[in-house]
Each structure stands twice: as structure tokens, then as C-alpha cells.
Motif scaffolding. Structure first.
Motif, PDB file in Angstrom:
ATOM      1  N   GLY B 170      -2.559  -5.359  -2.927  1.00  0.00           N
ATOM      2  CA  GLY B 170      -3.011  -5.101  -4.285  1.00  0.00           C
ATOM      3  C   GLY B 170      -2.251  -4.022  -5.026  1.00  0.00           C
ATOM      4  N   PHE B 171      -2.705  -3.821  -6.259  1.00  0.00           N
ATOM      5  CA  PHE B 171      -1.990  -2.963  -7.195  1.00  0.00           C
ATOM      6  C   PHE B 171      -2.627  -1.596  -7.360  1.00  0.00           C
ATOM      7  CE2 PHE B 171      -0.750  -7.245  -7.928  1.00  0.00           C
ATOM      8  CZ  PHE B 171       0.601  -7.161  -8.204  1.00  0.00           C
ATOM      9  N   VAL B 172      -3.860  -1.454  -6.875  1.00  0.00           N
ATOM     10  CA  VAL B 172      -4.544  -0.166  -6.988  1.00  0.00           C
ATOM     11  C   VAL B 172      -4.928   0.308  -5.585  1.00  0.00           C
ATOM     12  CG1 VAL B 172      -6.571   1.032  -7.923  1.00  0.00           C
ATOM     13  CG2 VAL B 172      -5.427  -0.721  -9.287  1.00  0.00           C
ATOM     14  N   SER B 173      -4.303   1.361  -5.116  1.00  0.00           N
ATOM     15  CA  SER B 173      -4.631   2.034  -3.847  1.00  0.00           C
ATOM     16  C   SER B 173      -4.163   1.332  -2.575  1.00  0.00           C
ATOM     17  CB  SER B 173      -6.145   2.295  -3.704  1.00  0.00           C
ATOM     18  OG  SER B 173      -6.642   2.988  -4.808  1.00  0.00           O
ATOM     19  N   ALA B 174      -3.697   0.102  -2.645  1.00  0.00           N
ATOM     20  CA  ALA B 174      -3.343  -0.602  -1.402  1.00  0.00           C
ATOM     21  C   ALA B 174      -2.155   0.085  -0.717  1.00  0.00           C
ATOM     22  CB  ALA B 174      -3.042  -2.072  -1.674  1.00  0.00           C
ATOM     23  N   ALA B 175      -1.063   0.241  -1.438  1.00  0.00           N
ATOM     24  CA  ALA B 175       0.118   0.892  -0.854  1.00  0.00           C
ATOM     25  C   ALA B 175      -0.216   2.313  -0.417  1.00  0.00           C
ATOM     26  CB  ALA B 175       1.264   0.901  -1.864  1.00  0.00           C
ATOM     27  N   GLU B 176      -0.980   3.025  -1.251  1.00  0.00           N
ATOM     28  CA  GLU B 176      -1.333   4.413  -0.952  1.00  0.00           C
ATOM     29  C   GLU B 176      -2.183   4.506   0.309  1.00  0.00           C
ATOM     30  OE1 GLU B 176      -1.602   2.826  -3.783  1.00  0.00           O
ATOM     31  OE2 GLU B 176      -0.620   3.969  -5.382  1.00  0.00           O
ATOM     32  N   SER B 177      -3.123   3.569   0.463  1.00  0.00           N
ATOM     33  CA  SER B 177      -3.988   3.612   1.651  1.00  0.00           C
ATOM     34  C   SER B 177      -3.154   3.401   2.921  1.00  0.00           C
ATOM     35  CB  SER B 177      -5.102   2.558   1.538  1.00  0.00           C
ATOM     36  OG  SER B 177      -4.593   1.238   1.663  1.00  0.00           O
ATOM     37  N   LYS B 178      -2.141   2.548   2.824  1.00  0.00           N
ATOM     38  CA  LYS B 178      -1.290   2.314   3.994  1.00  0.00           C
ATOM     39  C   LYS B 178      -0.367   3.510   4.255  1.00  0.00           C
ATOM     40  CE  LYS B 178      -0.476  -1.809   2.243  1.00  0.00           C
ATOM     41  NZ  LYS B 178      -0.028  -3.196   1.978  1.00  0.00           N
ATOM     42  N   ASP B 179       0.056   4.203   3.183  1.00  0.00           N
ATOM     43  CA  ASP B 179       0.818   5.442   3.381  1.00  0.00           C
ATOM     44  C   ASP B 179       0.001   6.446   4.191  1.00  0.00           C
ATOM     45  OD1 ASP B 179       2.847   4.368   1.854  1.00  0.00           O
ATOM     46  OD2 ASP B 179       2.350   5.480   0.028  1.00  0.00           O
ATOM     47  N   GLU B 180      -1.290   6.538   3.875  1.00  0.00           N
ATOM     48  CA  GLU B 180      -2.179   7.466   4.606  1.00  0.00           C
ATOM     49  C   GLU B 180      -2.334   7.027   6.058  1.00  0.00           C
ATOM     50  OE1 GLU B 180      -3.498  10.390   3.587  1.00  0.00           O
ATOM     51  OE2 GLU B 180      -2.257  10.052   1.804  1.00  0.00           O
ATOM     52  N   LEU B 181      -2.491   5.723   6.253  1.00  0.00           N
ATOM     53  CA  LEU B 181      -2.668   5.199   7.620  1.00  0.00           C
ATOM     54  C   LEU B 181      -1.468   5.547   8.497  1.00  0.00           C
ATOM     55  CD1 LEU B 181      -4.126   3.492   9.775  1.00  0.00           C
ATOM     56  CD2 LEU B 181      -3.098   1.447   8.757  1.00  0.00           C
ATOM     57  N   ARG B 182      -0.274   5.420   7.916  1.00  0.00           N
ATOM     58  CA  ARG B 182       0.937   5.636   8.713  1.00  0.00           C
ATOM     59  C   ARG B 182       1.121   7.098   9.127  1.00  0.00           C
ATOM     60  NH1 ARG B 182       3.103   2.605   4.649  1.00  0.00           N
ATOM     61  NH2 ARG B 182       4.513   4.303   4.111  1.00  0.00           N
ATOM     62  N   LYS B 183       0.328   7.993   8.536  1.00  0.00           N
ATOM     63  CA  LYS B 183       0.401   9.407   8.947  1.00  0.00           C
ATOM     64  C   LYS B 183      -0.445   9.702  10.183  1.00  0.00           C
ATOM     65  CE  LYS B 183       1.005  10.963   4.156  1.00  0.00           C
ATOM     66  NZ  LYS B 183       0.207  11.462   3.006  1.00  0.00           N
ATOM     67  N   LEU B 184      -1.335   8.773  10.533  1.00  0.00           N
ATOM     68  CA  LEU B 184      -2.226   9.007  11.678  1.00  0.00           C
ATOM     69  C   LEU B 184      -1.466   8.818  12.989  1.00  0.00           C
ATOM     70  CD1 LEU B 184      -5.604   7.191  10.827  1.00  0.00           C
ATOM     71  CD2 LEU B 184      -4.952   9.548  10.330  1.00  0.00           C
ATOM     72  N   ASP B 185      -1.854   9.615  13.993  1.00  0.00           N
ATOM     73  CA  ASP B 185      -1.264   9.407  15.311  1.00  0.00           C
ATOM     74  C   ASP B 185      -2.253   8.680  16.227  1.00  0.00           C
ATOM     75  OD1 ASP B 185       0.565   9.379  17.346  1.00  0.00           O
ATOM     76  OD2 ASP B 185       0.048  11.388  18.057  1.00  0.00           O
ATOM     77  N   ILE B 186      -2.694   7.531  15.760  1.00  0.00           N
ATOM     78  CA  ILE B 186      -3.462   6.623  16.607  1.00  0.00           C
ATOM     79  C   ILE B 186      -2.845   5.230  16.411  1.00  0.00           C
ATOM     80  CG2 ILE B 186      -5.583   7.993  16.331  1.00  0.00           C
ATOM     81  CD1 ILE B 186      -6.623   5.533  14.644  1.00  0.00           C
ATOM     82  N   PRO B 187      -3.101   4.295  17.339  1.00  0.00           N
ATOM     83  CA  PRO B 187      -2.462   2.979  17.202  1.00  0.00           C
ATOM     84  C   PRO B 187      -2.783   2.297  15.872  1.00  0.00           C
ATOM     85  CG  PRO B 187      -3.419   3.215  19.386  1.00  0.00           C
ATOM     86  CD  PRO B 187      -3.895   4.390  18.573  1.00  0.00           C
TER      87      PRO B 187
END
Lengths: 216, 216
Positions: B170-187
Motif C-alpha cells: 500500500g501507499f500509506v505506512s506499508a513501506a514504513e512498517s516494513k522499514d521498522e520490521l527490518r530493524k528488529l533482531d528477531i526472525p
């Protein structure tokens, strides 16, 4: 950590997100060849995939959108090739007009006949659909074989769908099946190329259902 | 018109189509940065979308594929954010290991609490998942808000998923939410950008389930 200050987007409600998304799509898409009737379908497909290339690949029979809206408003059955397409269609929007969404691919009679004839369940499911949902909307998001069988039935006078939404995805026969569909002179919504899929097919139906609602 | 001579591809059976498709994908993708463990996930996502750009945008936590296979083989619950993701997951492949696929977004308690707290059902469904499917695989193909809530819960120690498959579109928050996910150190399995969706998320789970089967 305060939840509300950390993640502002979380307070945005779904309807606002959708309308913002639609503005972004219109802005980024710029010039396009679609009529005002066709554009909401394209817009919703881009919304569901974030894929402008896919959006631009859409092709409409001149009567397709009108036929789709009429079929939904008339409560004609909707036939999906797979469960995932069915799951993606907004049921309340269809049911308010007396319509319903069907998938025949896992029916015991379809499975048995596929074994007996040594063919695919996708093909037999379309044959059942031609009997059960005569003037329905046929929505194919997965199986090119289903679409090819439907095209064959139309050519031979065995099926006369109200609308075919033919958007199978894939590397074997998908693009070719849509090339065949675009040669028919009955209402269809399709695209050019390999892309497509359940999400895309369901988005097309939902766009038509929303237009049907607005005309109510 | 003879059906068999007119449409040759119709006689090709589903399994042959899949193996031909996978060969085409490997050939056209060419060089890529994925490990031999990650590649089957990418390949199945391209197979489901015919979108090489999306395939190339995939990002994996180093332990993600191994963690996903282990969770499936262990029969851990799978949580999907929406019904369409659930519909796309091959249930027999999950159930043979004792697993099951859940969607909480339409549960009455989730709906009521969302109204009471004036927030989205997607968020409340993730909170319920954190209670009901502690070490599960969380599969998000639709709602960025669900993914952001899950990330918040992981950070605050309220959730500890076995694997997060975060592929909202999507166009609102989708890319941003995945940017946040990729910062986590869990699988996690995610991608970069706006693209994603139910089809993509379900394809990732199915690829892991097939790998789990092969290790059996």
C-alpha cells in the motif's frame, strides 16, 4: 514508550488511509487511457498491489464495467476459480443485492469427474459454473486452464457469462489465455502479460461492487 | 472444434506447469543475492505474482527461513492478518505437522474492543494473537497497522513470535512498517517498498511449508 506518539500512523482509520492512497495513485499514475467508468477498477487494482505497471496493463471490453455493475445489481452469481479470490471479495457488498460468491473447484463431483476424465479440477469447475451460474460474473485469478475452458465454452455456445474477469497470473499459459480472452466480443476485464492473481481479480470485483452501490 | 487440438496447454497438468514456471523464473532472474535457503521463498513469490521487482525486493533476517521451517514442523500456530492470506495458505501442508492457521480480525471480542478503544480491528487482532499464538508465525499481507502493533509488542516484550512475515501492501505506512520490521533482531521475512499483499504473504508461508515437508 508511548504507543500513540511512537506510531502516529496507527491512529489513522482505514477509510482515511484508502482515500489518501487513492489520491497518491491518481497523482503518480498521471495520464492514462482509461474511461471514467474503467478508472475506479484500475485504481483499486493499483491500490491492492502498488503496481502501476499492472494497472497500466489493464484492458476492458467497451461494455465490461456497465455489464459488471448491472450483473451485481441484479444479484447474478459470482464464480471465482479459487478460494483466495472468493476470500478477497467483499461479501456484504454483493449480498445486499441478493448475489453470492461461489467456488466449485473443491466440490466432490468436480474432483471425481476430473479424475475420471484425467483433466484438471479447474476445467471441470468451469463446466459446473456454466450450469449453475449461467449469467454470472466469472472471476479467474489463478488458473489459465479455467479461463481457456471458459473461452472454449463461450465460443461453442455452452456458456454465456454476464462478465468475464480474466486475470490469471503466471509463466505458463497465463498471458496466452488472456490474449484469447481479449479476442472475444463479450464483456471482459483482462490485462496484457503474465501478471495478475487473486488479489487483482478480487480488487476488480470490489471496485464494480462499490460502483453498483453508488448507483443504488 | 476439437478441444484438445485447439488448446494444447489444457492437457498440461498443474505440477508440470509449476516446474516449468520455476525453470523460467530461475533463468530470467539470473544473479541474485539470496542464499539457497532463501531462494525457494523468493521463487514462489515470483511464481505467485510474475513480478521480478517484487522478488528482488525481498529481505530476510539471517535466521528467518530456518525459524519458519522449525515452527511449521513443530506445529506452531500461524496467524494471518486477513482471511485472504489464510485462504492462500495450503492447509494440508500445515496440518500434517499439527499446525493450524488463524485469523482473529472478525472475532466478536476483537470487534467490540476496537469500538470501545476507538482503534482498528487489525491492531486488536494482533494483541489477541500475542495471547493465543505465543510462538507462532505471524503473517501480515494487508494491514500496516497490524505490523506496526506487532513490532511495538515485540519491542515492549509483549510478543515473541517464532517468525514475522511482514508483507503489507500500500501507499500509506506499508513501506514504513516494513522499514521498522527490518530493524528488529528477531526472525523476519519482509521486503523493501510499497509492494506486497495477501498473495505474496501466503506464497512465503507455502514455500516454508514445502521446505518443512522435504526435511521430514
Amino acid at each position: 514508550m508511548d504507543f500513540k506518539t511512537e506510531f502516529k500512523p496507527l491512529t489513522v482509520q482505514p477509510r482515511e488511509i484508502e482515500s489518501t492512497s487513492f489520491e497518491i495513485i491518481t497523482e503518480e499514475l498521471g495520464e492514462h487511457p482509461f474511461t471514467p467508468e474503467q478508472y475506479p477498477v484500475v485504481q483499486r487494482i493499483i491500490h491492492a498491489t502498488a503496481d502501476f505497471e499492472l494497472g497500466r496493463s489493464m484492458v476492458f471490453h467497451p461494455g465490461a464495467v456497465e455489464a459488471g455493475i448491472a450483473a451485481i445489481r441484479n444479484g447474478n452469481k459470482i464464480v471465482a476459480d479459487v478460494r483466495m479470490v472468493q476470500a478477497g471479495i467483499s461479501k456484504p457488498r454483493i449480498e445486499q443485492f441478493g448475489g453470492s460468491v461461489h467456488v466449485y473447484i473443491s466440490d466432490p463431483d468436480v474432483t471425481e469427474e476430473a479424475k475420471r476424465l484425467n483433466t484438471t479440477r479447474a476445467i471441470l469447475a468451469m463446466r459446473k459454473a456454466a450450469r449453475e451460474a449461467v449469467d454470472g460474473i466469472y472471476v479467474i485469478g489463478n488458473a489459465p486452464t479455467a479461463l481457456l475452458e471458459l473461452i472454449r465454452m463461450v465460443k461453442e455456445g455452452e456458456a454465456r457469462p454476464g462478465l468475464i474477469i480474466g486475470l490469471p497470473v503466471g509463466f505458463v499459459s497465463a498471458a496466452e489465455s488472456k490474449d484469447e480472452l481479449r479476442k472475444l466480443d463479450i464483456p471482459f476485464i483482462a490485462n496484457i502479460g503474465r501478471k495478475g492473481g487473486s488479489t487483482v481479480a478480487a480488487a476488480a470485483v470490489n471496485a464494480l461492487a462499490i460502483m453498483a452501490e453508488k448507483k443504488a
